[in-house]
Design an enzyme around this catalytic site. Sequence first.
Site, PDB file in Angstrom:
ATOM      1  N   ILE A   1     -50.927  69.226  11.679  1.00 48.35           N
ATOM      2  CA  ILE A   1     -50.301  69.808  10.488  1.00 48.35           C
ATOM      3  C   ILE A   1     -51.199  69.594   9.267  1.00 48.35           C
ATOM      4  CG2 ILE A   1     -47.900  69.708  11.276  1.00 48.35           C
ATOM      5  CD1 ILE A   1     -47.601  67.036   9.807  1.00 48.35           C
ATOM      6  N   GLY A   2     -52.499  69.484   9.530  1.00 50.98           N
ATOM      7  CA  GLY A   2     -53.449  69.313   8.434  1.00 50.98           C
ATOM      8  C   GLY A   2     -54.022  67.923   8.314  1.00 50.98           C
ATOM      9  N   GLN A   3     -53.506  66.970   9.102  1.00 47.34           N
ATOM     10  CA  GLN A   3     -53.987  65.592   8.980  1.00 47.34           C
ATOM     11  C   GLN A   3     -55.232  65.314   9.815  1.00 47.34           C
ATOM     12  OE1 GLN A   3     -51.774  66.646  11.063  1.00 47.34           O
ATOM     13  NE2 GLN A   3     -50.857  65.094  12.372  1.00 47.34           N
ATOM     14  N   GLY A   4     -55.646  66.283  10.645  1.00 44.44           N
ATOM     15  CA  GLY A   4     -56.942  66.180  11.310  1.00 44.44           C
ATOM     16  C   GLY A   4     -57.010  65.565  12.689  1.00 44.44           C
TER      17      GLY A   4
ATOM     18  N   SER B   1     -45.731  60.987  14.104  1.00 39.03           N
ATOM     19  CA  SER B   1     -45.090  60.317  12.973  1.00 39.03           C
ATOM     20  C   SER B   1     -45.634  58.901  12.835  1.00 39.03           C
ATOM     21  CB  SER B   1     -43.564  60.259  13.177  1.00 39.03           C
ATOM     22  OG  SER B   1     -43.256  59.509  14.340  1.00 39.03           O
ATOM     23  N   ALA B   2     -45.273  58.265  11.722  1.00 40.59           N
ATOM     24  CA  ALA B   2     -45.525  56.836  11.519  1.00 40.59           C
ATOM     25  C   ALA B   2     -47.007  56.460  11.574  1.00 40.59           C
ATOM     26  CB  ALA B   2     -44.733  56.004  12.531  1.00 40.59           C
TER      27      ALA B   2
ATOM     28  N   LYS C   1     -57.286  51.953  12.970  1.00 42.28           N
ATOM     29  CA  LYS C   1     -55.875  51.849  12.622  1.00 42.28           C
ATOM     30  C   LYS C   1     -55.403  53.207  12.106  1.00 42.28           C
ATOM     31  CE  LYS C   1     -54.383  48.017  10.610  1.00 42.28           C
ATOM     32  NZ  LYS C   1     -54.212  46.921   9.623  1.00 42.28           N
TER      33      LYS C   1
ATOM     34  N   GLY D   1     -52.697  56.971   6.081  1.00 41.31           N
ATOM     35  CA  GLY D   1     -52.056  58.161   5.537  1.00 41.31           C
ATOM     36  C   GLY D   1     -50.784  57.878   4.770  1.00 41.31           C
ATOM     37  N   GLU D   2     -50.192  56.706   4.981  1.00 44.23           N
ATOM     38  CA  GLU D   2     -48.989  56.341   4.236  1.00 44.23           C
ATOM     39  C   GLU D   2     -49.259  55.192   3.248  1.00 44.23           C
ATOM     40  OE1 GLU D   2     -45.126  56.823   6.755  1.00 44.23           O
ATOM     41  OE2 GLU D   2     -46.666  55.989   8.089  1.00 44.23           O
TER      42      GLU D   2
END
Length: 415
Positions: A136-139, A176-177, A371, A374-375
């Site tokens: 979704i765009g995060q690669g 997720s996460a 690791k 992104g959050e």
Amino acid sequence: KIPYANVEAYGVYTNTVPAGAFRGFGALQVTWAYESQMDMITESLVLDPLEFRLKNLLKKGDVYTVGDTPVDCDLKEGLMKVADAIKWKEKSKKPNRAKGISCCIKDAGGTYKVAGATVKMSSDGSVVLLTGTVEIGQGPRTALSQVVAEELSVPMDQIGVAQLDTDVTPYDISTSASSSMVVMGTAVLRAAQDAKKQLLQCAAKVLKQKASNLRLGNGHVVVGERPVISFSKVIVDFFGSKAGEIIGKGLYKDNRNAKAVLGSTTTFWEVGWGGVEVEVDPDTGVIRLLNYVSACDAGKAINPEQCIGQDEGAVMFGIGHTLMEEMIYEDGQLLNGNLVDYSVPRFDDVPDKFDTILIENGNGPGPFGSKGIGEGGLLPVASAVANAVSRAVGVRIQELPLTPPKIWRALQAKS
């Protein structure tokens, strides 16, 4: 360190719209509170906020939550990098300017996650990766392909990622996460290792060598220092036809642990450090972000540019949450339920100076010590900005967002 704590939590029924998951799920609200609290304590005790944190931060290996994974990074290292980058010890010379810092941590990787991956090598030497991680765009398509390329020693242009289809794609519980690189990445690495083992066994029979004497290098099987046969020829000669293929499979599964609060231990801790310098206009209450520095504990950055993009994207999410994003109600009705009326960050909201520091200590459980990220970059923004505003103009705001009217009214009340 507090040995015992009694916590009371309340669920409050409201007539507002239902809430859903937000980036930094569950941690964002808590980190805003506790890192604002840290500076409120230092203001009362007349202490330096940086020194106060350095004295009280957990060390690597310390217990953060009883029965869970110990702290897996050096919290002081990241905080010092941010402090040095914003020149914390140099006081702002102009009025209504000041700096703020924040250090936050959250569990990451999900709760008891299971993921599978398949790596298929065809007789022309090309490789196809089948993975359930959603792009979704995060690669992840690029980063997971890099893991395969590294393990099989093949060029990136020979690797394709199959279109995700739940009929044939190996199982993945969710994207997720911040889990893609650690959870799915480990499954992909194991699938590539399985394919590599099979390829070397095939090459050993074709070359009449021991598999232990062979290694892979740039699309070839290498004996000693000499590449002697391409992957394509190994497969064709082994199967006696171009119809052969090698299929490697990999699985990741978290460990159950009855002592862990959520039934399984945290996969890894995601940490965010933030430092900011702000300027507050006392006549309007407008906050200008002069400089923001984020530090990201990547373990090993598989794709550094993507890591920086992910972290800076998280900071921009945080800037929206901090300065403008707000659901406004009147008589129980939501007034700004669309992107015409609901404010989100624009390009002119980007800090004047904006940097991300990647910290790579190889301390992650993912491929090559990586690791998930992104959050973490999102978590310290609000408290760092509020701390800086307090130091700049002497007003402590305890409710987000930090809008100009809110700052202006606080300044008027103070004067």
